[in-house]
Design an enzyme around this catalytic site. Structure first.
Site, PDB file in Angstrom:
ATOM      1  N   SER A   1      49.865  36.337  46.272  1.00  0.00           N
ATOM      2  CA  SER A   1      50.511  37.546  46.774  1.00  0.00           C
ATOM      3  C   SER A   1      49.571  38.476  47.523  1.00  0.00           C
ATOM      4  O   SER A   1      50.026  39.362  48.258  1.00  0.00           O
ATOM      5  CB  SER A   1      51.155  38.319  45.612  1.00  0.00           C
ATOM      6  OG  SER A   1      50.158  38.775  44.703  1.00  0.00           O
TER       7      SER A   1
ATOM      8  N   TYR B   1      32.575  36.712  33.305  1.00  0.00           N
ATOM      9  CA  TYR B   1      33.351  36.186  34.434  1.00  0.00           C
ATOM     10  C   TYR B   1      32.695  34.920  34.958  1.00  0.00           C
ATOM     11  O   TYR B   1      33.358  33.914  35.221  1.00  0.00           O
ATOM     12  CB  TYR B   1      33.441  37.250  35.519  1.00  0.00           C
ATOM     13  CG  TYR B   1      34.081  36.785  36.804  1.00  0.00           C
ATOM     14  CD1 TYR B   1      35.443  36.561  36.882  1.00  0.00           C
ATOM     15  CD2 TYR B   1      33.310  36.597  37.958  1.00  0.00           C
ATOM     16  CE1 TYR B   1      36.040  36.154  38.070  1.00  0.00           C
ATOM     17  CE2 TYR B   1      33.900  36.192  39.143  1.00  0.00           C
ATOM     18  CZ  TYR B   1      35.257  35.969  39.195  1.00  0.00           C
ATOM     19  OH  TYR B   1      35.840  35.557  40.371  1.00  0.00           O
TER      20      TYR B   1
ATOM     21  N   ILE C   1      33.992  39.231  48.732  1.00  0.00           N
ATOM     22  CA  ILE C   1      35.061  39.235  49.738  1.00  0.00           C
ATOM     23  C   ILE C   1      35.762  40.596  49.754  1.00  0.00           C
ATOM     24  O   ILE C   1      36.021  41.186  48.706  1.00  0.00           O
ATOM     25  CB  ILE C   1      36.093  38.134  49.440  1.00  0.00           C
ATOM     26  CG1 ILE C   1      35.396  36.769  49.280  1.00  0.00           C
ATOM     27  CG2 ILE C   1      37.152  38.084  50.545  1.00  0.00           C
ATOM     28  CD1 ILE C   1      34.648  36.284  50.496  1.00  0.00           C
TER      29      ILE C   1
END
Length: 257
Positions: free
Chosen positions: A13, A155, A188
Site C-alpha cells: 500500500s 530488527y 530509503i
C-alpha cells in the site's frame, strides 16, 4: 510484457511495496496488493494498476497469521490466476536497545518479518511447483549484514532470519524451477522513515546517510523496485539463493568500522 504473470506483493500500500506493485503492473503483470491497516492507500495503488491496463486485487490481512495468508493466496489465484511472482515486502520496524527491549514487540516483529515470509512461501509454492515455475523475492535489509544504525539490533536479527530462510528455501524449491532471492535495501525515503521526524530532523538524517554512501544520496522506493524487477524477470532463471544489496554503496558496516 509480462501479461502471463500474476504477482502478489505483500505490504503493497505504500513505500517500497507500492513502487514494486506499480512497476510490475507497468510490465504487464496482474497484481494482488495486500495491506494490514491502510485500505484506502492500497485501493489507490490498485486504481493506478488498473489505469495502467493491468488487473489488480486488494486484500487485507496480517502475514503473521497463516490461515489468513492461505486464504489470500487462494483468493488471488481464483480471481487473477496461478501465482508466478511472490514479493515478500510486508515488514515491521521495532527499534530498541538492550535497555529498552520489549519482548512482545520484538516477537510480533519477528512473526511478521520472518514467519510471514514462511507463511506466504508455503501458500504460494503449491501452484508454482505444479507449473514448474516461480519467482520469490524477499525484502530483507542491510541491517541484516551489520549496518551501524543505532537501535536496529533486534530488527537486524529478524531480517537476518529472512536472509537465511531465502537461501534455504531456494535449496528446497530450486528443483521445481522456482528461484528464491532477496533484496537488501539501504536507507530509503518512505513515509515510514520520514513519518516520525520533523523536517529539521529529516535533513540531519539525510545528510548523515549521504555522507556514508558512495553514491552520495539516500535511496528512493523505485531504486528497490528496479532491483526486484530483475529478480522477478522470466530471464532470471539461473539466479537463486542470492541477496542483492541495494544501498548506494554504504560504508558504515560493522565489519569495516
Amino acid at each position: 510484457m509480462w501479461s502471463d504473470q500474476v504477482a502478489v506483493v505483500t505490504g503493497g500500500s505504500r513505500g517500497i511495496g507500492r513502487a514494486i506493485a506499480l512497476l510490475l503492473a507497468e510490465r504487464g503483470a496482474a497484481v494482488c496488493v495486500t495491506y494490514r491497516g491502510r485500505a484506502e492507500a492500497a485501493g489507490q495503488v490498485a486504481a493506478e494498476i488498473q489505469a495502467a491496463g493491468s488487473r489488480a486485487l486488494v486484500l487485507g490481512l496480517d502475514v503473521a497469521d497463516a490461515p489468513s495468508v492461505r486464504a489470500m493466496i487462494a483468493q488471488a489465484e481464483t480471481q487473477l490466476g496461478p501465482i508466478t511472482i511472490l514479493v515478500n515486502n510486508a515488514g515491521v520496524l521495532y527499534q530498541a536497545t538492550l535497555d529498552t527491549f520489549d519482548y512482545n514487540k520484538f516477537e510480533y516483529m519477528r512473526r511478521v518479518n520472518a514467519d510471514g515470509l514462511i507463511h506466504t512461501t508455503r501458500a504460494a509454492m503449491t501452484s508454482m511447483r505444479a507449473r514448474g515455475y516461480g519467482r520469490i523475492i524477499n525484502l530483507t535489509s542491510i541491517a541484516a549484514i551489520g549496518s551501524t544504525l543505532h537501535g536496529n539490533a533486534f530488527y537486524a536479527a529478524s531480517k537476518a532470519e529472512a536472509m537465511i530462510l531465502t537461501r534455504r528455501f531456494a535449496m528446497e524449491l530450486g528443483g521445481y524451477g522456482i528461484t528464491v532471492n532477496a533484496v537488501a535495501p539501504g536507507f530509503i525515503r518512505t513515509d515510514m522513515t520520514q513519518g516520525r521526524l520533523s523536517s529539521t530532523e529529516w535533513e540531519i538524517v539525510e545528510k548523515r546517510i549521504r555522507e556514508r554512501t558512495i553514491m552520495g544520496r539516500i535511496g528512493e522506493p523505485e531504486d528497490i523496485a528496479n532491483a526486484v524487477m530483475f529478480l522477478a524477470s522470466p530471464d532470471a532463471g539461473w539466479l537463486t539463493a542470492q541477496m542483492l544489496v541495494v544501498d548506494g554503496g554504504r560504508m558504515d558496516y560493522l565489519a569495516s568500522s
